[in-house]
Structures are given as structure tokens and as C-alpha cells.
Motif scaffolding. Structure first.
Motif, PDB file in Angstrom:
ATOM      1  N   UNK A  73       0.818  -1.218   0.000  1.00 21.85           N
ATOM      2  CA  UNK A  73       0.000   0.000   0.000  1.00 21.85           C
ATOM      3  C   UNK A  73       0.849   1.265   0.000  1.00 21.85           C
ATOM      4  N   UNK A  74       2.062   1.199   0.543  1.00 20.77           N
ATOM      5  CA  UNK A  74       2.918   2.374   0.661  1.00 20.77           C
ATOM      6  C   UNK A  74       3.750   2.644  -0.590  1.00 20.77           C
ATOM      7  N   UNK A  75       4.116   1.609  -1.315  1.00 22.20           N
ATOM      8  CA  UNK A  75       5.006   1.797  -2.470  1.00 22.20           C
ATOM      9  C   UNK A  75       4.402   2.641  -3.593  1.00 22.20           C
ATOM     10  N   UNK A  76       3.101   2.573  -3.885  1.00 20.95           N
ATOM     11  CA  UNK A  76       2.563   3.509  -4.891  1.00 20.95           C
ATOM     12  C   UNK A  76       2.710   4.973  -4.469  1.00 20.95           C
ATOM     13  N   UNK A  77       2.554   5.259  -3.186  1.00 19.19           N
ATOM     14  CA  UNK A  77       2.750   6.637  -2.707  1.00 19.19           C
ATOM     15  C   UNK A  77       4.220   7.037  -2.787  1.00 19.19           C
ATOM     16  N   UNK A  78       5.111   6.091  -2.561  1.00 18.79           N
ATOM     17  CA  UNK A  78       6.539   6.369  -2.700  1.00 18.79           C
ATOM     18  C   UNK A  78       6.875   6.689  -4.156  1.00 18.79           C
ATOM     19  N   UNK A  79       6.291   5.954  -5.078  1.00 20.12           N
ATOM     20  CA  UNK A  79       6.505   6.228  -6.504  1.00 20.12           C
ATOM     21  C   UNK A  79       6.018   7.634  -6.843  1.00 20.12           C
ATOM     22  N   UNK A  80       4.859   8.006  -6.324  1.00 15.37           N
ATOM     23  CA  UNK A  80       4.307   9.343  -6.567  1.00 15.37           C
ATOM     24  C   UNK A  80       5.203  10.412  -5.930  1.00 15.37           C
ATOM     25  N   UNK A  81       5.724  10.139  -4.727  1.00  9.76           N
ATOM     26  CA  UNK A  81       6.631  11.069  -4.038  1.00  9.76           C
ATOM     27  C   UNK A  81       7.859  11.349  -4.914  1.00  9.76           C
ATOM     28  N   UNK A  82       8.449  10.302  -5.473  1.00 12.45           N
ATOM     29  CA  UNK A  82       9.641  10.470  -6.311  1.00 12.45           C
ATOM     30  C   UNK A  82       9.280  11.191  -7.607  1.00 12.45           C
ATOM     31  N   UNK A  83       8.162  10.824  -8.220  1.00 14.24           N
ATOM     32  CA  UNK A  83       7.737  11.436  -9.477  1.00 14.24           C
ATOM     33  C   UNK A  83       7.524  12.932  -9.317  1.00 14.24           C
ATOM     34  N   UNK A  84       7.096  13.371  -8.148  1.00 13.37           N
ATOM     35  CA  UNK A  84       6.821  14.796  -7.911  1.00 13.37           C
ATOM     36  C   UNK A  84       7.987  15.532  -7.246  1.00 13.37           C
ATOM     37  N   UNK A  85       9.050  14.816  -6.930  1.00 12.75           N
ATOM     38  CA  UNK A  85      10.189  15.421  -6.239  1.00 12.75           C
ATOM     39  C   UNK A  85      10.949  16.348  -7.184  1.00 12.75           C
ATOM     40  N   UNK A  86      11.419  17.508  -6.686  1.00 11.86           N
ATOM     41  CA  UNK A  86      12.173  18.442  -7.540  1.00 11.86           C
ATOM     42  C   UNK A  86      13.443  17.828  -8.144  1.00 11.86           C
ATOM     43  N   UNK A  87      14.007  16.809  -7.509  1.00 13.19           N
ATOM     44  CA  UNK A  87      15.232  16.186  -8.024  1.00 13.19           C
ATOM     45  C   UNK A  87      14.948  14.813  -8.642  1.00 13.19           C
ATOM     46  N   UNK A  88      13.747  14.614  -9.126  1.00 12.15           N
ATOM     47  CA  UNK A  88      13.319  13.307  -9.617  1.00 12.15           C
ATOM     48  C   UNK A  88      14.244  12.732 -10.681  1.00 12.15           C
ATOM     49  N   UNK A  89      14.817  13.572 -11.521  1.00 10.12           N
ATOM     50  CA  UNK A  89      15.699  13.094 -12.592  1.00 10.12           C
ATOM     51  C   UNK A  89      17.011  12.538 -12.041  1.00 10.12           C
ATOM     52  N   UNK A  90      17.400  12.974 -10.849  1.00  6.79           N
ATOM     53  CA  UNK A  90      18.658  12.524 -10.252  1.00  6.79           C
ATOM     54  C   UNK A  90      18.494  11.294  -9.370  1.00  6.79           C
ATOM     55  N   UNK A  91      17.272  10.971  -8.975  1.00  9.45           N
ATOM     56  CA  UNK A  91      17.026   9.860  -8.050  1.00  9.45           C
ATOM     57  C   UNK A  91      17.068   8.548  -8.827  1.00  9.45           C
ATOM     58  N   UNK A  92      18.035   7.693  -8.473  1.00  7.30           N
ATOM     59  CA  UNK A  92      18.218   6.435  -9.199  1.00  7.30           C
ATOM     60  C   UNK A  92      17.404   5.286  -8.625  1.00  7.30           C
TER      61      UNK A  92
END
Length: 183
Positions: A91-110
Motif C-alpha cells: 500500500x505504501x510503495x505507490x505513494x513512494x513512486x508518486x513522491x519520487x515522481x513529484x520530487x524536484x530532483x526526480x531526474x537525479x534519483x536512481x
């Protein structure tokens, strides 16, 4: 005794939360807290071809142990506890995916990284498990997890916990996270 320890833990948890710069994910039933970090370990090659190098940006995940221990305190069955944690992660991993997708540094997060001794079902969630290679850090993490293990495992001794619950790294690339959990 467990109730008293959990009360103290719940009191100290916000202090830990503050000093580790953790953020809660906003979904109901979430069991993760996260923060952006620079990776400081050895090079890791994931099965999807992602290479994680020193100083790459990762999102570090922490289980919300105080919350979990409170919710699991009445459940004696190891299997039922494991299923609850597994579902909480699902249940938490979809929200984590959304958190990364909306993060200002999303392109740098591997990817994402976690350290846990609950690694049996991790691969079914999409994580890859790697041993902690540095013996002193592995020993430190083993003893850091000891209070959690003692509170959650009603029937195990300290010796059994140290022997059978070895902490490991969990990794997942952002590509894998998006592929599996994007809503």
C-alpha cells in the motif's frame, strides 16, 4: 513490560523523526517514512541494468517501527505479522513512486534503499537484497535492530535473533518502482 517500552518508544519517535529528516508519505495506512540521501556504499548493479554508484541520489526508506509495533503488539502469529507488514508495503510503495515522481530532483534519483532484517518477501515486492559487506556496519545494524526484534518476536531469544535476523540492504531502481507501482 512491552507496553511500557512501546510508550517510551512512541515518546522518543518524534525526536528520531526530526533528527533524521524523515518525511511521512501522505496515504492512509502508510508504514514508510522517507528521505533523500546520497549513497555511500560500494557499486551495486541491479537486475534491470541500473548501476548505483557512490554519491548517487536514492530515497532511503524507513519502516515506521513505532506505529508497526503498536499495531502488531496483539498479534502472536509470525505469519500474520509478516502478512500485515507485506500488505503495508504494498500500500505504501505507490505513494513512494508518486513522491519520487513529484520530487524536484526526480531526474537525479536512481532508486530506493532500505536496510532491514525482514527480507524474505522483499523480492516479491520488487526489491533486490544485498548483503551488508562491511562487518562493523553489519554488526552495528544487527544490534540497532535488536530492540525492534525483541519487541516484535515474542518467542525468540537474543541469541536466536542475532543468529537468524541478519540485516541486509534492499534496493529498487526508480524504473522498477514506476513499472510496478505507478497508479
Amino acid at each position: 513490560m512491552r507496553s511500557y517500552v512501546l510508550t517510551v518508544w512512541n515518546f522518543l519517535d518524534p525526536i528520531y523523526y526530526f533528527f533524521n529528516r524523515l518525511q511521512c508519505l501522505p496515504c492512509k495506512g502508510n508504514i514508510l517514512r522517507v528521505r533523500l540521501t546520497k549513497y555511500k556504499g560500494r557499486e551495486i548493479m541491479l537486475s534491470d541494468g541500473t548501476t548505483i554508484n557512490r554519491n548517487d541520489f536514492l530515497v532511503k526508506i524507513h519502516l515506521h517501527n513505532a506505529k508497526l509495533l503498536y499495531e502488531l503488539k496483539e498479534i502472536k502469529s509470525e505469519l500474520r505479522r509478516a502478512k500485515m507488514i507485506y500488505r503495508g508495503m504494498q500500500n505504501s510503495l505507490p505513494e513512494l513512486e508518486k513522491f519520487i515522481r513529484r520530487h524536484p530532483r526526480k531526474e537525479e534519483i536512481k532508486g530506493i534503499i532500505g536496510i532491514t532484517s525482514l527480507n524474505k518477501a522483499s523480492t516479491r515486492l520488487g526489491f533486490e537484497v544485498f548483503d551488508i559487506s562491511h562487518p562493523l556496519y553489519r554488526l552495528f545494524k544487527t544490534f540497532a535492530f535488536l530492540p525492534i526484534e525483541l519487541l516484535s518476536n515474542h518467542n525468540l531469544s537474543i541469541k536466536e535473533i542475532v543468529k537468524n535476523h541478519k540485516p541486509s540492504y534492499l534496493f529498487m531502481s526508480t524504473n522498477m518502482l514506476t513499472e510496478r507501482y505507478r497508479k
